[in-house]
Write a protein that holds these residues in place. Structure first.
Motif, PDB file in Angstrom:
ATOM      1  N   PRO A  74       0.832  -1.205   0.000  1.00 21.62           N
ATOM      2  CA  PRO A  74       0.000   0.000   0.000  1.00 21.62           C
ATOM      3  C   PRO A  74       0.867   1.255   0.000  1.00 21.62           C
ATOM      4  O   PRO A  74       1.959   1.268   0.568  1.00 21.62           O
ATOM      5  CB  PRO A  74      -0.788  -0.115   1.311  1.00 21.62           C
ATOM      6  CG  PRO A  74       0.053  -0.979   2.185  1.00 21.62           C
ATOM      7  CD  PRO A  74       0.776  -1.921   1.268  1.00 21.62           C
ATOM      8  N   LEU A  75       0.376   2.292  -0.645  1.00 21.79           N
ATOM      9  CA  LEU A  75       1.129   3.548  -0.727  1.00 21.79           C
ATOM     10  C   LEU A  75       0.731   4.479   0.410  1.00 21.79           C
ATOM     11  O   LEU A  75       0.113   5.517   0.194  1.00 21.79           O
ATOM     12  CB  LEU A  75       0.881   4.234  -2.073  1.00 21.79           C
ATOM     13  CG  LEU A  75       1.464   3.524  -3.283  1.00 21.79           C
ATOM     14  CD1 LEU A  75       1.054   4.237  -4.559  1.00 21.79           C
ATOM     15  CD2 LEU A  75       2.975   3.453  -3.171  1.00 21.79           C
ATOM     16  N   ASP A  76       1.061   4.105   1.622  1.00 19.81           N
ATOM     17  CA  ASP A  76       0.761   4.970   2.756  1.00 19.81           C
ATOM     18  C   ASP A  76       1.836   4.801   3.830  1.00 19.81           C
ATOM     19  O   ASP A  76       2.756   4.010   3.677  1.00 19.81           O
ATOM     20  CB  ASP A  76      -0.638   4.692   3.315  1.00 19.81           C
ATOM     21  CG  ASP A  76      -0.822   3.271   3.812  1.00 19.81           C
ATOM     22  OD1 ASP A  76       0.151   2.646   4.289  1.00 19.81           O
ATOM     23  OD2 ASP A  76      -1.952   2.764   3.721  1.00 19.81           O
ATOM     24  N   ARG A  77       1.687   5.551   4.912  1.00 21.06           N
ATOM     25  CA  ARG A  77       2.695   5.541   5.979  1.00 21.06           C
ATOM     26  C   ARG A  77       2.841   4.184   6.639  1.00 21.06           C
ATOM     27  O   ARG A  77       3.874   3.882   7.221  1.00 21.06           O
ATOM     28  CB  ARG A  77       2.347   6.587   7.029  1.00 21.06           C
ATOM     29  CG  ARG A  77       2.528   7.993   6.555  1.00 21.06           C
ATOM     30  CD  ARG A  77       2.209   9.010   7.600  1.00 21.06           C
ATOM     31  NE  ARG A  77       2.285   8.464   8.950  1.00 21.06           N
ATOM     32  CZ  ARG A  77       1.856   9.060  10.027  1.00 21.06           C
ATOM     33  NH1 ARG A  77       1.293  10.238   9.929  1.00 21.06           N
ATOM     34  NH2 ARG A  77       1.959   8.514  11.213  1.00 21.06           N
ATOM     35  N   GLY A  78       1.815   3.352   6.580  1.00 22.76           N
ATOM     36  CA  GLY A  78       1.870   2.029   7.197  1.00 22.76           C
ATOM     37  C   GLY A  78       2.548   0.986   6.334  1.00 22.76           C
ATOM     38  O   GLY A  78       2.725  -0.158   6.766  1.00 22.76           O
ATOM     39  N   ALA A  79       2.948   1.348   5.124  1.00 21.61           N
ATOM     40  CA  ALA A  79       3.531   0.389   4.191  1.00 21.61           C
ATOM     41  C   ALA A  79       4.786  -0.307   4.722  1.00 21.61           C
ATOM     42  O   ALA A  79       4.896  -1.529   4.624  1.00 21.61           O
ATOM     43  CB  ALA A  79       3.822   1.061   2.852  1.00 21.61           C
TER      44      ALA A  79
ATOM     45  N   THR B 295      10.172   2.139   2.429  1.00 19.27           N
ATOM     46  CA  THR B 295      10.099   3.553   2.789  1.00 19.27           C
ATOM     47  C   THR B 295      10.575   4.423   1.634  1.00 19.27           C
ATOM     48  O   THR B 295       9.913   5.406   1.266  1.00 19.27           O
ATOM     49  CB  THR B 295      10.942   3.840   4.048  1.00 19.27           C
ATOM     50  OG1 THR B 295      10.387   3.119   5.149  1.00 19.27           O
ATOM     51  CG2 THR B 295      10.976   5.323   4.377  1.00 19.27           C
TER      52      THR B 295
ATOM     53  N   VAL C 256       7.984   4.297  -1.314  1.00 21.62           N
ATOM     54  CA  VAL C 256       6.771   5.069  -1.040  1.00 21.62           C
ATOM     55  C   VAL C 256       7.085   6.566  -1.059  1.00 21.62           C
ATOM     56  O   VAL C 256       6.344   7.364  -1.633  1.00 21.62           O
ATOM     57  CB  VAL C 256       6.135   4.651   0.302  1.00 21.62           C
ATOM     58  CG1 VAL C 256       5.043   5.609   0.733  1.00 21.62           C
ATOM     59  CG2 VAL C 256       5.593   3.225   0.201  1.00 21.62           C
ATOM     60  N   ARG C 257       8.188   6.951  -0.451  1.00 18.91           N
ATOM     61  CA  ARG C 257       8.533   8.370  -0.321  1.00 18.91           C
ATOM     62  C   ARG C 257       8.996   8.978  -1.642  1.00 18.91           C
ATOM     63  O   ARG C 257       8.653  10.111  -1.968  1.00 18.91           O
ATOM     64  CB  ARG C 257       9.622   8.530   0.730  1.00 18.91           C
ATOM     65  CG  ARG C 257       9.962   9.993   1.023  1.00 18.91           C
ATOM     66  CD  ARG C 257      10.994  10.134   2.112  1.00 18.91           C
ATOM     67  NE  ARG C 257      10.428   9.680   3.375  1.00 18.91           N
ATOM     68  CZ  ARG C 257      11.136   9.341   4.438  1.00 18.91           C
ATOM     69  NH1 ARG C 257      12.450   9.408   4.394  1.00 18.91           N
ATOM     70  NH2 ARG C 257      10.559   8.955   5.544  1.00 18.91           N
TER      71      ARG C 257
ATOM     72  N   CYS D 112       2.913   2.216  -8.418  1.00 19.47           N
ATOM     73  CA  CYS D 112       2.695   1.045  -7.562  1.00 19.47           C
ATOM     74  C   CYS D 112       4.027   0.586  -6.982  1.00 19.47           C
ATOM     75  O   CYS D 112       5.072   0.722  -7.607  1.00 19.47           O
ATOM     76  CB  CYS D 112       2.089  -0.095  -8.369  1.00 19.47           C
ATOM     77  SG  CYS D 112       0.442   0.277  -8.960  1.00 19.47           S
TER      78      CYS D 112
ATOM     79  N   ASP E  49       9.267   0.237  -8.071  1.00 19.28           N
ATOM     80  CA  ASP E  49       8.377   1.396  -8.021  1.00 19.28           C
ATOM     81  C   ASP E  49       8.373   2.081  -9.384  1.00 19.28           C
ATOM     82  O   ASP E  49       9.052   1.635 -10.305  1.00 19.28           O
ATOM     83  CB  ASP E  49       8.765   2.358  -6.891  1.00 19.28           C
ATOM     84  CG  ASP E  49      10.140   2.970  -7.052  1.00 19.28           C
ATOM     85  OD1 ASP E  49      10.472   3.450  -8.159  1.00 19.28           O
ATOM     86  OD2 ASP E  49      10.896   2.984  -6.070  1.00 19.28           O
TER      87      ASP E  49
END
Length: 131
Positions: A11-16, A51, A54-55, A60, A78
């Motif tokens: 998932p593309l969020d902080r919890g990834a 991290t 995502v950042r 995806c 990514d």
């Protein structure tokens, strides 16, 4: 011994990063890798890769594991073609590549579906690896 593989969308969020760590630890444990320190190092590497993806990556984020004997490769893909590089740490970050280099045998970057894939060769599991 046959090769084992696992592919996970992240998932593309902080919890990834936390989700990826839990998933990788569960998969590797299911494959028979039981050394706690080795699993911790694998989790740190995955956390850093995810991290960064995502950042900085965009698109995806796909996580893959490959295992043959006691050798494991972790890869994260990514949507960005920008190659990660080591940089001086600051209050925001800059420690990821140094951590990956310290905890692995090495890493490479390859073009992948319009973006990139970072592949990290983990050190061999010292004991409790797949039979």
């Amino acid at each position: 011994m046959s090769e084992l593989t696992a592919h996970l969308d992240v998932p593309l969020d902080r919890g990834a990063p936390a989700a990826a760590r839990r998933a990788v630890t569960a998969v590797l444990g299911g494959w028979g890798f039981k050394d706690a320190d080795w699993l911790d190092a694998a989790a740190v590497i995955v956390s850093e890769l995810v991290t960064n993806a995502v950042r900085h990556g965009g698109g995806c984020v796909a996580l893959a594991l490959e295992s043959h004997d006691r050798r494991v490769i972790v890869s994260v893909a990514d949507g960005s073609s920008v190659v990660p590089r080591r940089r001086d740490p600051d209050e925001v970050g800059g420690r990821g590549i140094a951590l990956i280099e310290a905890l692995s045998e090495g890493w490479t970057v390859e073009n992948y579906r319009g973006g990139k894939r970072v592949r990290v060769r983990l050190v061999p599991c010292p004991r409790g690896g797949e039979a």
